[in-house]
Design an enzyme around this catalytic site. Structure first.
Site, PDB file in Angstrom:
ATOM      1  N   ASN A 109      32.606  26.372  24.465  1.00 51.76           N
ATOM      2  CA  ASN A 109      31.678  26.691  25.563  1.00 51.76           C
ATOM      3  C   ASN A 109      30.856  25.479  25.995  1.00 51.76           C
ATOM      4  OD1 ASN A 109      30.315  26.851  23.102  1.00 51.76           O
ATOM      5  ND2 ASN A 109      28.869  28.388  23.801  1.00 51.76           N
ATOM      6  N   ASP A 146      27.344  28.104  12.884  1.00 54.20           N
ATOM      7  CA  ASP A 146      27.118  28.400  14.313  1.00 54.20           C
ATOM      8  C   ASP A 146      25.998  27.504  14.854  1.00 54.20           C
ATOM      9  OD1 ASP A 146      27.277  29.429  16.842  1.00 54.20           O
ATOM     10  OD2 ASP A 146      26.412  31.371  16.361  1.00 54.20           O
ATOM     11  N   PHE A 156      28.636  21.415  19.596  1.00 51.25           N
ATOM     12  CA  PHE A 156      28.064  20.063  19.680  1.00 51.25           C
ATOM     13  C   PHE A 156      27.810  19.638  21.130  1.00 51.25           C
ATOM     14  CE2 PHE A 156      29.417  18.252  15.227  1.00 51.25           C
ATOM     15  CZ  PHE A 156      28.513  19.106  14.619  1.00 51.25           C
ATOM     16  N   ARG A 157      28.123  20.537  22.095  1.00 48.72           N
ATOM     17  CA  ARG A 157      27.624  20.434  23.486  1.00 48.72           C
ATOM     18  C   ARG A 157      28.234  19.332  24.335  1.00 48.72           C
ATOM     19  NH1 ARG A 157      25.949  25.471  23.047  1.00 48.72           N
ATOM     20  NH2 ARG A 157      23.910  25.780  22.110  1.00 48.72           N
ATOM     21  N   HIS A 179      19.590  23.926  21.343  1.00 53.50           N
ATOM     22  CA  HIS A 179      18.992  23.956  22.686  1.00 53.50           C
ATOM     23  C   HIS A 179      17.700  23.149  22.594  1.00 53.50           C
ATOM     24  CE1 HIS A 179      21.716  27.125  24.075  1.00 53.50           C
ATOM     25  NE2 HIS A 179      21.516  27.732  22.922  1.00 53.50           N
ATOM     26  N   HIS A 203      33.713  36.213  18.831  1.00 53.26           N
ATOM     27  CA  HIS A 203      32.285  36.569  18.880  1.00 53.26           C
ATOM     28  C   HIS A 203      32.243  38.022  19.310  1.00 53.26           C
ATOM     29  CE1 HIS A 203      27.958  35.650  20.200  1.00 53.26           C
ATOM     30  NE2 HIS A 203      28.163  36.935  20.475  1.00 53.26           N
TER      31      HIS A 203
HETATM   32  O1  DOR Z   1      23.263  32.189  19.521  1.00 54.57           O
HETATM   33  C1  DOR Z   1      24.314  31.708  19.930  1.00 54.57           C
HETATM   34  N1  DOR Z   1      24.350  30.548  20.585  1.00 54.57           N
HETATM   35  N2  DOR Z   1      25.453  32.374  19.732  1.00 54.57           N
HETATM   36  C2  DOR Z   1      26.628  31.968  20.286  1.00 54.57           C
HETATM   37  O2  DOR Z   1      27.620  32.597  20.054  1.00 54.57           O
HETATM   38  C3  DOR Z   1      26.664  30.813  21.183  1.00 54.57           C
HETATM   39  C4  DOR Z   1      25.580  29.904  20.861  1.00 54.57           C
HETATM   40  C5  DOR Z   1      25.419  28.799  21.889  1.00 54.57           C
HETATM   41  O3  DOR Z   1      26.429  28.182  22.229  1.00 54.57           O
HETATM   42  O4  DOR Z   1      24.300  28.542  22.288  1.00 54.57           O
END
Ligand code: DOR
Length: 444
Positions: free
Chosen positions: A93, A309, A62-63, A313, A177
């Protein structure tokens, strides 16, 4: 006290779908029976519709913090409940990465303020935060996430001594992963030599290859067997990997489990020509044969859990040439409609879907009183119209990034209403700002 009586829906729970009445008081389901007389409760006439436990999505991005130009907890949790997801587990991340207990608790604080869905977070492991990992209280967080292949966010854990130490010492569920980094790097370098940065997107599964996936997941499983760690392998994408998992023991007894994501079940490499980088994911979407094998392993219980997942973006980022277009796409609003469409196509039964998307994440992560439609459980529920339609277009997308890899598709089922802890949060296309979301608690 608030009370709701949902009358006559097919209640899908623990392998059965039966027309039943469901009585909710405050945040809990208090009674499920063939006929519950209506008195003063709010009445939901649901004959012909299906009532499911809300999906528990064990893998979302969710960034927030730090990447909020792509998404945030407020926007994506709203998209989630519109899609029938009532609980999410979010990945580390972000910027900064959730690799200390203090930073992780800051994410919990944002969710407490902004989320419309129930939430927990994964703690991020790195090559150098072992001491902090050891301090994590397993009753407070969903688990530990390790990137054994690099993806968005540069969180690769590749120090083999550190990995063995983590696997040997932590009592957290380790979610991984898996893509072997040296294999991916070598494949990428060879393709950059040939094409420069503008590598044709169709070659993504050749770069993020079958071998990279198998080598990494089989190595992680070997290490888990040697150390006794509790391992959960995220987002399987290849037929061969499905052979690494067992279906001869119940989930409760498994120490090694697997997940598959909606995009690996829906798309195949034939879709790159039309969708381009909008279906660029890590691991890559692979062949139609891989996709069939994933469905088979899901149905025969080698794969335990369905997830998204969700990894948004922006369109601008996705428009970059291959080497700089990020991997990932937004999914939480459309995963359930896609999976319910798969039910209509005969790929999975609705009961099995509920097992994999609702019951099993609750079992696997030992989540307290969620994932089922049962008396005494939290009233996280989704009402579904299996005759309805869900068209996906830019004007009805709720993700902050404003696009979907499913644009142009019309799903053959519709989410009618979603409740989180007994409060209606989505109905007939509208988000309702009833903040009832809770931090997950665990029975561990
Ligand atoms: O495609 C992906 N995007 N795979 C991941 O494991 C991380 C994710 C992302 O955080 O953009």
């Amino acid at each position: 006290m608030s009370a709701i009586l949902i009358k006559g829906a097919y209640v899908v729970n623990e392998g059965e779908s039966k027309p039943l009445d469901v009585l909710v008081q405050d945040d809990r389901i208090v009674k499920i029976a063939e006929s519950i007389p209506h008195t003063t409760e709010e009445l939901v006439e649901a004959k012909g519709l299906y009532l499911l436990p809300g999906m528990i999505d064990d893998q979302v991005h969710f960034r927030e913090p730090g990447l909020t130009h792509k998404a945030n907890i407020a926007t994506e949790s709203r998209a989630a409940v519109a899609g029938g997801i009532t609980t999410f587990i979010e990945m580390p991340n972000t910027v900064p990465q959730a690799t200390t207990i203090e930073l992780l608790e800051e994410k919990f604080a944002v969710a407490a303020k902004d989320s419309l869905a129930n939430y927990s977070f994964m703690f991020g492991g790195t090559n150098d935060n072992l001491d902090e990992i050891k301090k994590v209280d397993k009753n407070k967080v969903a688990g530990l996430k390790l990137f054994l292949g690099s993806s968005t966010g540069n969180m690769l854990v590749d120090d083999q001594d550190v990995l063995r130490e983590i696997f040997s010492t932590t009592d957290l569920v380790i979610s991984v992963h898996c893509e072997d980094e040296p294999t991916v790097k070598a494949n990428l370098a060879a393709h950059v030599d040939k094409y420069g940065d503008d590598i044709p997107i169709e070659l993504h599964p050749v770069i993020r290859s079958h071998d990279a996936c198998y080598l990494s997941s089989s190595t992680a499983i070997k290490l888990a067997k040697e150390t006794g760690a509790r391992l959960h392998v995220f987002h399987l994408s290849t037929a061969r990997e499905t052979e690494l998992f067992r279906n001869d023991i119940p989930l409760e007894e498994k120490k090694i489990t697997a997940e598959v994501c909606v995009h690996h079940l829906w798309f195949s490499e034939e879709d790159y020509a039309e969708k381009g980088t909008h279906i660029k994911w890590n691991p890559a979407v692979k062949s139609a044969e891989d996709r069939s094998a994933l469905w088979e392993a899901l149905n025969d219980d080698r794969i335990d859990v369905l997830a998204t997942d969700h990894a948004p973006h922006t369109l601008e980022e996705k428009a970059n040439p291959y080497t700089s277009a990020p991997s990932g796409g937004p999914l939480v609003q459309h995963a359930m409609p896609a999976l319910l469409t798969a039910v209509k196509k005969g790929k999975i039964s609705i009961e099995k879907l509920v097992q994999k998307a609702c019951h099993n994440p609750a079992i696997l992560f030992q989540i307290e009183k969620r994932g089922y439609l049962k008396e005494g459980y939290f009233a996280d529920m989704v009402l579904v119209d299996m005759e309805g339609k869900t068209p996906v277009s830019r004007d009805n997308i709720l993700y902050k990034c404003g696009w979907s890899p499913f644009e142009g598709t019309t799903f053959d089922a519709k989410i009618v209403q979603t409740w989180v802890n007994g409060k209606s949060v989505y109905q007939s296309g509208k988000i309702m700002e009833n903040k009832a979301a809770m931090r997950l608690t665990f029975n561990r």
